[in-house]
Design a protein around this motif. Sequence first.
Motif, PDB file in Angstrom:
ATOM      1  N   GLN A  40       0.831  -1.206   0.000  1.00  0.00           N
ATOM      2  CA  GLN A  40       0.000   0.000   0.000  1.00  0.00           C
ATOM      3  C   GLN A  40       0.865   1.255   0.000  1.00  0.00           C
ATOM      4  OE1 GLN A  40      -2.380  -0.638   3.530  1.00  0.00           O
ATOM      5  NE2 GLN A  40      -4.046  -1.549   2.363  1.00  0.00           N
ATOM      6  N   MET A  41       2.075   1.155   0.530  1.00  0.00           N
ATOM      7  CA  MET A  41       2.976   2.308   0.519  1.00  0.00           C
ATOM      8  C   MET A  41       3.312   2.708  -0.914  1.00  0.00           C
ATOM      9  SD  MET A  41       5.644   1.943   3.694  1.00  0.00           S
ATOM     10  CE  MET A  41       6.421   0.462   3.063  1.00  0.00           C
ATOM     11  N   GLY A  42       3.399   1.735  -1.807  1.00  0.00           N
ATOM     12  CA  GLY A  42       3.655   2.062  -3.201  1.00  0.00           C
ATOM     13  C   GLY A  42       2.522   2.857  -3.804  1.00  0.00           C
ATOM     14  N   ALA A  43       1.274   2.398  -3.554  1.00  0.00           N
ATOM     15  CA  ALA A  43       0.121   3.090  -4.122  1.00  0.00           C
ATOM     16  C   ALA A  43      -0.017   4.508  -3.572  1.00  0.00           C
ATOM     17  CB  ALA A  43      -1.149   2.285  -3.843  1.00  0.00           C
ATOM     18  N   ILE A  44       0.127   4.666  -2.253  1.00  0.00           N
ATOM     19  CA  ILE A  44      -0.094   5.993  -1.671  1.00  0.00           C
ATOM     20  C   ILE A  44       1.042   6.947  -2.029  1.00  0.00           C
ATOM     21  CG2 ILE A  44       1.031   5.592   0.553  1.00  0.00           C
ATOM     22  CD1 ILE A  44      -2.281   7.479  -0.166  1.00  0.00           C
ATOM     23  N   THR A  45       2.228   6.429  -2.334  1.00  0.00           N
ATOM     24  CA  THR A  45       3.322   7.300  -2.753  1.00  0.00           C
ATOM     25  C   THR A  45       3.003   7.988  -4.074  1.00  0.00           C
ATOM     26  OG1 THR A  45       4.942   5.945  -1.572  1.00  0.00           O
ATOM     27  CG2 THR A  45       5.800   7.388  -3.281  1.00  0.00           C
ATOM     28  N   ALA A  46       2.165   7.357  -4.896  1.00  0.00           N
ATOM     29  CA  ALA A  46       1.735   7.993  -6.143  1.00  0.00           C
ATOM     30  C   ALA A  46       0.984   9.291  -5.853  1.00  0.00           C
ATOM     31  CB  ALA A  46       0.847   7.035  -6.941  1.00  0.00           C
ATOM     32  N   ALA A  68      -7.996  11.767   9.391  1.00  0.00           N
ATOM     33  CA  ALA A  68      -7.321  10.474   9.547  1.00  0.00           C
ATOM     34  C   ALA A  68      -7.410   9.941  10.971  1.00  0.00           C
ATOM     35  CB  ALA A  68      -5.854  10.606   9.140  1.00  0.00           C
ATOM     36  N   PHE A  69      -7.547  10.819  11.958  1.00  0.00           N
ATOM     37  CA  PHE A  69      -7.435  10.409  13.359  1.00  0.00           C
ATOM     38  C   PHE A  69      -8.459   9.351  13.790  1.00  0.00           C
ATOM     39  CE2 PHE A  69      -8.487  10.963  17.867  1.00  0.00           C
ATOM     40  CZ  PHE A  69      -7.258  10.623  18.430  1.00  0.00           C
ATOM     41  N   PRO A  70      -9.768   9.503  13.495  1.00  0.00           N
ATOM     42  CA  PRO A  70     -10.729   8.506  13.992  1.00  0.00           C
ATOM     43  C   PRO A  70     -10.427   7.086  13.524  1.00  0.00           C
ATOM     44  CG  PRO A  70     -11.884  10.479  13.252  1.00  0.00           C
ATOM     45  CD  PRO A  70     -10.462  10.622  12.798  1.00  0.00           C
ATOM     46  N   ALA A  71     -10.157   6.903  12.237  1.00  0.00           N
ATOM     47  CA  ALA A  71      -9.883   5.557  11.724  1.00  0.00           C
ATOM     48  C   ALA A  71      -8.568   5.014  12.252  1.00  0.00           C
ATOM     49  CB  ALA A  71      -9.874   5.571  10.193  1.00  0.00           C
ATOM     50  N   ALA A  72      -7.567   5.898  12.409  1.00  0.00           N
ATOM     51  CA  ALA A  72      -6.278   5.450  12.946  1.00  0.00           C
ATOM     52  C   ALA A  72      -6.446   4.950  14.377  1.00  0.00           C
ATOM     53  CB  ALA A  72      -5.267   6.591  12.890  1.00  0.00           C
ATOM     54  N   LEU A  73      -7.185   5.682  15.189  1.00  0.00           N
ATOM     55  CA  LEU A  73      -7.396   5.288  16.582  1.00  0.00           C
ATOM     56  C   LEU A  73      -8.206   3.997  16.672  1.00  0.00           C
ATOM     57  CD1 LEU A  73      -7.190   5.876  19.610  1.00  0.00           C
ATOM     58  CD2 LEU A  73      -9.270   7.267  19.397  1.00  0.00           C
ATOM     59  N   LEU A  74      -9.312   3.930  15.940  1.00  0.00           N
ATOM     60  CA  LEU A  74     -10.159   2.740  15.993  1.00  0.00           C
ATOM     61  C   LEU A  74      -9.424   1.524  15.427  1.00  0.00           C
ATOM     62  CD1 LEU A  74     -12.966   1.792  16.817  1.00  0.00           C
ATOM     63  CD2 LEU A  74     -13.754   2.292  14.490  1.00  0.00           C
ATOM     64  N   GLY A  75      -8.622   1.748  14.387  1.00  0.00           N
ATOM     65  CA  GLY A  75      -7.855   0.651  13.807  1.00  0.00           C
ATOM     66  C   GLY A  75      -6.872   0.062  14.791  1.00  0.00           C
ATOM     67  N   PRO A 121      -1.671   9.583   5.672  1.00  0.00           N
ATOM     68  CA  PRO A 121      -1.321   9.105   7.020  1.00  0.00           C
ATOM     69  C   PRO A 121      -1.883   7.730   7.333  1.00  0.00           C
ATOM     70  CG  PRO A 121      -2.995  10.822   7.142  1.00  0.00           C
ATOM     71  CD  PRO A 121      -2.532  10.790   5.722  1.00  0.00           C
ATOM     72  N   ILE A 122      -3.063   7.407   6.804  1.00  0.00           N
ATOM     73  CA  ILE A 122      -3.688   6.120   7.101  1.00  0.00           C
ATOM     74  C   ILE A 122      -2.876   4.967   6.511  1.00  0.00           C
ATOM     75  CG2 ILE A 122      -5.683   4.656   6.587  1.00  0.00           C
ATOM     76  CD1 ILE A 122      -6.278   6.589   8.781  1.00  0.00           C
ATOM     77  N   LEU A 123      -2.562   5.037   5.228  1.00  0.00           N
ATOM     78  CA  LEU A 123      -1.887   3.918   4.560  1.00  0.00           C
ATOM     79  C   LEU A 123      -0.417   3.829   4.941  1.00  0.00           C
ATOM     80  CD1 LEU A 123      -3.532   3.913   1.020  1.00  0.00           C
ATOM     81  CD2 LEU A 123      -4.197   2.707   3.101  1.00  0.00           C
ATOM     82  N   TYR A 124       0.261   4.978   5.037  1.00  0.00           N
ATOM     83  CA  TYR A 124       1.651   4.932   5.497  1.00  0.00           C
ATOM     84  C   TYR A 124       1.705   4.392   6.931  1.00  0.00           C
ATOM     85  CZ  TYR A 124       3.938   7.384   1.618  1.00  0.00           C
ATOM     86  OH  TYR A 124       4.467   7.718   0.405  1.00  0.00           O
ATOM     87  N   TYR A 151       3.333   0.251  10.510  1.00  0.00           N
ATOM     88  CA  TYR A 151       3.006  -0.475  11.744  1.00  0.00           C
ATOM     89  C   TYR A 151       3.124  -1.980  11.530  1.00  0.00           C
ATOM     90  CZ  TYR A 151       0.114  -2.439  15.482  1.00  0.00           C
ATOM     91  OH  TYR A 151      -0.354  -3.189  16.537  1.00  0.00           O
ATOM     92  N   LYS A 152       2.534  -2.476  10.447  1.00  0.00           N
ATOM     93  CA  LYS A 152       2.579  -3.915  10.182  1.00  0.00           C
ATOM     94  C   LYS A 152       3.986  -4.380   9.830  1.00  0.00           C
ATOM     95  CE  LYS A 152      -1.704  -5.394  10.667  1.00  0.00           C
ATOM     96  NZ  LYS A 152      -2.055  -6.470  11.605  1.00  0.00           N
TER      97      LYS A 152
END
Length: 283
Positions: free
Chosen positions: A62-68, A102-109, A207-210, A215-216
């Motif tokens: 996903q880092m490749g896609a979001i870098t685009a 980005a914050f709500p999904a990052a926290l819940l994730g 921020p979400i995908l990076y 993290y993973k």
Amino acid sequence: MIAADSEPDGEPLTLLQALVLGLVEGITEFLPVSSTGHLIVAQRLLGLRGGEGDNVFAIGIQMGAITAVLVLYWQRLLGAARTCLRPEPGKPNLLWTIALAAFPAALLGLLCDDWIDAHLFSSGVVATTMIVGGVLLLALERWLRGRTLAPRELDQLGYRTAVIIGLFQCLALVPGTSRSAATIAGALLLGLSRTAAAEFSFLVGLPILYGASLYKLAKHHEALSGDALMPFLVGTLVAFLSALVVVRPFVAFLRAHTFAPFAWYRLAAGALLAAVVAAGWLA
């Protein structure tokens, strides 16, 4: 994201498998059709079990896609960075709106990551959410036809609106929902134009995908060591190049069209996947 698996993996991905998964990620990440859902199905069709190495690979590329997006929108992001600490009065700063959304999904994730991995990553869940998402997109388009107020553009997006869009993005934690579809739908309901909704969806993915990818990768870095490293690099590069090709035409398409074609695609793909799963042909 793709679920992590505690079972040991077999052989590393081949370069061909990495290329195919990179294409799937790059093409679908920014369309409202669910890249996660497509990656889950593509893994199963390629004979991959979805073990730790396979799933860390799928998240990492996903880092490749979001870098685009970073490459295509760097000037706008740089301009926002220059005024980030001293925003213009009455004009929300783009970087702050991205962070708030980005914050709500990052926290819940982070809070629900293990539970989601254990209970929601299956082809059956993807089939269901693909169909439900298609129905909701068609309903949204019908509602938009009756909207009388002129839609707002990206530079008119306020902080409160950004937070609400971020809450919509939390729906994408369910595989098959589509992060892009959830954020675009929320933005449209809150008055943004189709192109502004799509572009903000791209940007809030930074921020979400990076964050999810790093993290993973940090948590399971050993899964991409040795012979697994080269397929990962190939998949990431292919995801970047294919996303680079998709983003601009998608925005241009939305200037003259609706999201209805993507809704019908979701319905057809979800129905086909449900039939395949029901027949026992796909786990």
